[in-house]
Enzyme design. Structure first.
Site: not given
Ligand code: ZN
Length: 191
Positions: A46, A51, A98-99, A140-141, A144
């Site tokens: 995701g 991000q 997480c990226l 999670h997304e 963000h």
């Protein structure tokens, strides 16, 4: 289509609330395509617009686990949590990564089921019922878009450990990284 730099927890933009998208322009479509490319290169399941440095309410996902293979793009999403919270009371929850915190993995309880609603790039309404890992990805997304990282939701002891590990991995600030150029997300894992 190009791979974009991914902004990390050391960048202010991932801690800010993103703005709704008024209309889906060619620039937004291009952004979504580049996000899909970037997510694949990372690789990740995701990626949210903040991000990649865009404070907009948009995220993409691609999850090919056994329970629910699913790919998508969503604009101005809403998310309803439908519980129960997996492993809230028993044992440790599943670990998340997480990226924007490459290299870290920590356990976090999430709602087992969610309903994601919003629009696709053609303005059609999207509704996805999800459970398990896909439900975790959506939570999670979605976070963000409100400037919330999974690190912010960790239990205190895990949050402390995460902050310590991040600074150990990156003694100098790491405001962004580029998938491919800087390797893959898993290359940051300290093993
Ligand atoms: Zn993330």
């Amino acid at each position: 289509v190009s791979v974009l730099p991914i902004f990390t927890s050391d960048s202010a933009i991932v801690h800010q609330r993103a703005q709704p998208i008024d209309s889906v322009t060619d620039e937004i479509r291009q952004l979504a395509e580049n996000m899909v490319e970037t997510m694949a290169a990372a690789p990740g399941v995701g990626l949210a617009a903040p991000q990649v440095g865009q404070a907009l309410r948009l995220f993409v996902w691609s999850y090919h686990g056994a329970d629910a293979p699913s790919d998508g793009v969503i604009v101005n999403p809403r998310l309803r949590l439908r519980g129960p919270w997996r492993h809230r009371f028993w044992g440790e929850p599943d670990e998340e990564g997480c990226l924007s915190l490459p290299g870290l993995r920590y356990p976090l309880a999430r709602a087992e089921r969610v309903l994601l609603e919003g629009h696709d790039l053609d303005g059609r309404s999207v509704q996805v019922q999800a459970e398990g890992w896909l439900a975790r990805i959506f939570q999670h997304e979605f976070d963000h878009l409100d400037g919330v990282l999974y690190r912010d939701r960790l239990r205190r002891r895990w949050r402390r450990a995460a902050d310590h590990e991040w600074r150990t991995l990156h003694p100098e600030a790491l405001p962004q990284w580029i998938p491919g150029l800087d390797g893959e997300e898993s290359d940051f894992v300290d093993s």
